[in-house]
Each structure stands twice: as structure tokens, then as C-alpha cells.
Design a protein around this motif. Structure first.
Motif, PDB file in Angstrom:
ATOM      1  N   THR A   1      -3.100  -3.207   1.244  1.00 49.36           N
ATOM      2  CA  THR A   1      -1.843  -3.488   1.490  1.00 49.36           C
ATOM      3  C   THR A   1      -1.073  -4.362   0.438  1.00 49.36           C
ATOM      4  OG1 THR A   1      -2.474  -3.164   3.768  1.00 49.36           O
ATOM      5  CG2 THR A   1       0.141  -3.723   3.109  1.00 49.36           C
ATOM      6  N   PHE A   2      -0.138  -3.377  -0.481  1.00 46.62           N
ATOM      7  CA  PHE A   2      -0.009  -4.846  -1.802  1.00 46.62           C
ATOM      8  C   PHE A   2       2.117  -5.086  -1.329  1.00 46.62           C
ATOM      9  CE2 PHE A   2      -2.831  -1.731  -3.454  1.00 46.62           C
ATOM     10  CZ  PHE A   2      -4.070  -2.609  -4.055  1.00 46.62           C
ATOM     11  N   PRO A   3       2.222  -5.708  -1.285  1.00 45.43           N
ATOM     12  CA  PRO A   3       3.817  -6.766  -1.079  1.00 45.43           C
ATOM     13  C   PRO A   3       4.105  -6.014  -2.813  1.00 45.43           C
ATOM     14  CG  PRO A   3       2.493  -8.221  -2.194  1.00 45.43           C
ATOM     15  CD  PRO A   3       1.427  -6.856  -1.895  1.00 45.43           C
ATOM     16  N   GLY A   4       4.713  -4.529  -2.825  1.00 49.73           N
ATOM     17  CA  GLY A   4       5.599  -4.580  -3.816  1.00 49.73           C
ATOM     18  C   GLY A   4       6.906  -4.172  -3.930  1.00 49.73           C
TER      19      GLY A   4
ATOM     20  N   LEU B   1       4.480  -5.861  -8.594  1.00 48.49           N
ATOM     21  CA  LEU B   1       4.272  -6.200  -7.507  1.00 48.49           C
ATOM     22  C   LEU B   1       5.150  -7.927  -7.308  1.00 48.49           C
ATOM     23  CD1 LEU B   1       0.314  -6.248  -7.250  1.00 48.49           C
ATOM     24  CD2 LEU B   1       2.156  -5.324  -6.083  1.00 48.49           C
ATOM     25  N   LYS B   2       5.538  -8.228  -5.055  1.00 51.59           N
ATOM     26  CA  LYS B   2       6.296  -9.312  -6.106  1.00 51.59           C
ATOM     27  C   LYS B   2       5.144 -10.256  -5.002  1.00 51.59           C
ATOM     28  CE  LYS B   2       9.038  -7.776  -1.392  1.00 51.59           C
ATOM     29  NZ  LYS B   2       9.742  -8.079  -0.629  1.00 51.59           N
ATOM     30  N   LYS B   3       6.184 -11.280  -4.696  1.00 56.55           N
ATOM     31  CA  LYS B   3       5.508 -12.593  -3.916  1.00 56.55           C
ATOM     32  C   LYS B   3       4.991 -12.598  -2.898  1.00 56.55           C
ATOM     33  CE  LYS B   3       5.373 -17.501  -3.056  1.00 56.55           C
ATOM     34  NZ  LYS B   3       6.299 -18.743  -2.875  1.00 56.55           N
ATOM     35  N   GLY B   4       4.094 -12.438  -2.269  1.00 53.95           N
ATOM     36  CA  GLY B   4       3.788 -12.181  -1.143  1.00 53.95           C
ATOM     37  C   GLY B   4       2.178 -11.507  -0.650  1.00 53.95           C
ATOM     38  N   GLU B   5       1.357 -11.455   0.658  1.00 56.08           N
ATOM     39  CA  GLU B   5       0.051 -11.023   0.671  1.00 56.08           C
ATOM     40  C   GLU B   5      -0.270  -9.957   0.225  1.00 56.08           C
ATOM     41  OE1 GLU B   5      -2.062 -12.679   4.886  1.00 56.08           O
ATOM     42  OE2 GLU B   5      -0.067 -11.757   4.431  1.00 56.08           O
ATOM     43  N   LEU B   6      -1.599  -9.574  -0.014  1.00 54.37           N
ATOM     44  CA  LEU B   6      -2.332  -8.942  -0.718  1.00 54.37           C
ATOM     45  C   LEU B   6      -3.461  -9.191   0.324  1.00 54.37           C
ATOM     46  CD1 LEU B   6      -3.208  -7.784  -4.017  1.00 54.37           C
ATOM     47  CD2 LEU B   6      -4.772  -7.345  -2.501  1.00 54.37           C
ATOM     48  N   VAL B   7      -3.393  -7.984   1.214  1.00 56.90           N
ATOM     49  CA  VAL B   7      -3.981  -7.541   2.169  1.00 56.90           C
ATOM     50  C   VAL B   7      -5.491  -6.642   2.594  1.00 56.90           C
ATOM     51  CG1 VAL B   7      -4.752  -7.259   4.871  1.00 56.90           C
ATOM     52  CG2 VAL B   7      -2.423  -8.224   4.197  1.00 56.90           C
ATOM     53  N   TYR B   8      -6.447  -7.135   2.729  1.00 54.31           N
ATOM     54  CA  TYR B   8      -7.781  -5.423   2.369  1.00 54.31           C
ATOM     55  C   TYR B   8      -8.821  -5.674   3.165  1.00 54.31           C
ATOM     56  CZ  TYR B   8      -9.413  -9.715   0.191  1.00 54.31           C
ATOM     57  OH  TYR B   8     -10.236 -10.802  -0.858  1.00 54.31           O
TER      58      TYR B   8
END
Length: 83
Positions: free
Chosen positions: A21-24, A42-49
Motif C-alpha cells: 500500500t502506497f501513499p500516492g 508518492l507523498k509523505k506517508g506510510e508505505l505498508v507491505y
């Protein structure tokens, strides 16, 4: 799928994952196995895998670019957000 997350300073993660999941810039989005080719900012945020072996992990990025092609995902992150 194979995920690689790198910053200008170091490689943050490299390995097999089942979903990311990406912070687009225009909102968050997910990539799963056999996803169509794509390049996105991508913007600032949490990249979840989710790791293919099980379990979930994340990394907080300050922005960047992602490329998805042939079940290989490369994230060029500007940097890591400070805790």
C-alpha cells in the motif's frame, strides 16, 4: 512480487511481498501480484507491505517515485520520515 525500497543513503527493504500500500499523491493505492505496469509519485506517508512469508511491516517515507513492472516494484524514496 519483489519489492525494493531505496533512499539516497541506503537500501531500506528488499524481498518478496504479497501486497503493498502506497501513499500516492492523489490518494493511497495498493499493488498486488500481476499488477499492470505503472509509475507514480508518492507523498509523505506510510508505505505498508505484507511479507510473502507472513506478517506486515511498514516504513514512513518523505515522498518519492514508484515503478511497477513484471511483478517487480522499485520505490525510490526521497528519504525516511523521522520518528
Amino acid at each position: 512480487m519483489f519489492l525494493e525500497v531505496v533512499t539516497p543513503i541506503k537500501k531500506v527493504f528488499e524481498g518478496e511481498v504479497s501486497i503493498v500500500t502506497f501513499p500516492g499523491v492523489d490518494g493511497s493505492f495498493q499493488v498486488m501480484n500481476d499488477h499492470a505496469p505503472l509509475v507514480s509519485t508518492l507523498k509523505k506517508g506510510e508505505l505498508v507491505y505484507k511479507v510473502a512469508k507472513g506478517g506486515e511491516d511498514s516504513v514512513e517515507i518523505t515522498g518519492g517515485v514508484v515503478e511497477v513492472l513484471n511483478n517487480r516494484i522499485v520505490v525510490l524514496a526521497d528519504g525516511l520520515a523521522e520518528a
